[in-house]
Design an enzyme around this catalytic site. Sequence first.
Site, short mmCIF file in Angstrom:
data_model
loop_
_atom_site.label_atom_id
_atom_site.label_comp_id
_atom_site.label_asym_id
_atom_site.label_seq_id
_atom_site.Cartn_x
_atom_site.Cartn_y
_atom_site.Cartn_z
N THR B 97 34.57 37.38 39.59
CA THR B 97 35.45 38.00 38.61
C THR B 97 34.57 38.70 37.58
O THR B 97 34.07 38.07 36.66
CB THR B 97 36.34 36.94 37.96
N LYS B 173 42.70 41.11 39.32
CA LYS B 173 42.23 39.72 39.20
C LYS B 173 42.27 39.23 37.74
O LYS B 173 42.81 38.17 37.45
CB LYS B 173 40.81 39.61 39.77
N LYS B 242 35.86 34.57 28.92
CA LYS B 242 35.22 35.76 29.49
C LYS B 242 36.28 36.67 30.13
O LYS B 242 36.30 37.89 29.90
CB LYS B 242 34.20 35.34 30.56
#
Lengths: 295, 295
Positions: B97, B173, B242
């Site tokens: 990711t 995602k 994040k």
Amino acid sequence: MSESIGFIGLGNMGQPMAINVLKAGYNMKVYNRDQRKAESITEAGARSGARPAEVVERGGIVITMLSNDEALKAVTLGHDGLLNYLGPGGVHISMSTVSPNLAREMHELHEKEGCSYVAAPVFGRPEAAESQQLWIVEAGNTAAKERIRPILEAIGQGIFDFGEDPAHANIVKISGNFLIAAAMESMGEVFALAEKSGIDRTQIFEMLTQTIFSSPIYKNYGKKIAEKNFQPVGFPMRLALKDVNLVLDSSEQVQSPMPFASQLHDRLLSGIAKGRGESDWAELTRGIADDAGIE
Amino acid sequence: MSESIGFIGLGNMGQPMAINVLKAGYNMKVYNRDQRKAESITEAGARSGARPAEVVERGGIVITMLSNDEALKAVTLGHDGLLNYLGPGGVHISMSTVSPNLAREMHELHEKEGCSYVAAPVFGRPEAAESQQLWIVEAGNTAAKERIRPILEAIGQGIFDFGEDPAHANIVKISGNFLIAAAMESMGEVFALAEKSGIDRTQIFEMLTQTIFSSPIYKNYGKKIAEKNFQPVGFPMRLALKDVNLVLDSSEQVQSPMPFASQLHDRLLSGIAKGRGESDWAELTRGIADDAGIE
């Protein structure tokens, strides 16, 4: 099944619910403030009353399905109100989405008269009401809940019991509506990001709802939001704001901050300010598009 | 199935994914910065390399599964990086990711070398990786995607294709991770309100997930949040922050405001400030409890 039931409130939701009770074989007397809305159900075999009091039998059962606290108070209290006629042993099934505080107040007032107030708000849109697919959340006196069970079974596909305090059923109901609005806002933010990034809104909707978000709320509302198709109106934004306000009142009362609910309040209020109060609440996501400078 | 595959990044997710590729019959060379993590997979039949470059064959296939942009750059670029060895016809399957911007940059750098960068991030926790139940979102060169399909099928239960621009898979995602975090915050707010109102958290969780929120995310994370049981750690809060930062960067870039994402940023940041950076991201809901003055 010869028991006679009073039914008050024949709006988008009340009408199909009353028809299902009638179909289950109960005698029914109905009341609606706008009497024209009672026509289709009287044609189906119900009788109509000119005042709330006229549809209530002493010791009987009366169902109310109204849009807010004021409407529930108007039909329940005062000389012509149902409470004045329900009497000992009677049961008031209150299926409206009203404030937990009013539920508590009603509970006490009914107890004083020797009758029961059972809160039984529902999840589902008018189509679900028609097809007997509502989910019912109930709370109130145990004996009263047993007595009304076959009636609730004629209205919904499942009943969840939350104990003796009617306010609890209302807290669960408004919490559910908050969760739906939060899911819509979340999807709206993602679909706007996708669109502005050159990704097909419908494709990301399909991926998400075929995998980790495969629930009715994400599928049904997500489709409306992805396709920007908000017809028909199942639940107007005006009432969604009412429910988020009820959630915020409850959170204030027990001191449990809900930042997402606070943000949804402003989102819905802004939608109403832009003239969308009677639009479906899924249109709250148009505010996200407005903010992003897209249609 | 004699094709040799390089696999870089053997963390919580990479390890079980690599094992599934190995089980599908491919030869495999693995690299992990901490070489001890390569032991169980070399025992299962993979060979181990001391540098990223050592696990790559010219024109071959290499998979990376790393925790962030920096880690992906470290193994891909520079003299010892995989890109220096992959060469014409090679395919880099990037399952981490990472930021959509890095995906675009990587795409261009790989094209210059005549090889392909396919973004293929996954949805699912380590248990899902073990049982081959991940959902894969892919985007990149069409011929390369055809070539790697059997490998992705060995890793996931379903593959969703989002076209030729690798960045699009990463946007999908991170949007999905945002939606999960938003669902957790929403449930956390409701369960705290319920608890402070005297309603059983588990009961409201059960009602919601047996009815209108019957999807894996609400069921699995909802259970953890309702029961306040956050073990084992599947995805640490540090990485969730994040990802929300990546969502906010993307929303900034295309000018699409996301107020829920902004709020989640602060919620996660506060969780990390309180020492929960390595806790499961579902513990973001402990911040709601903190704010409400409960455990």
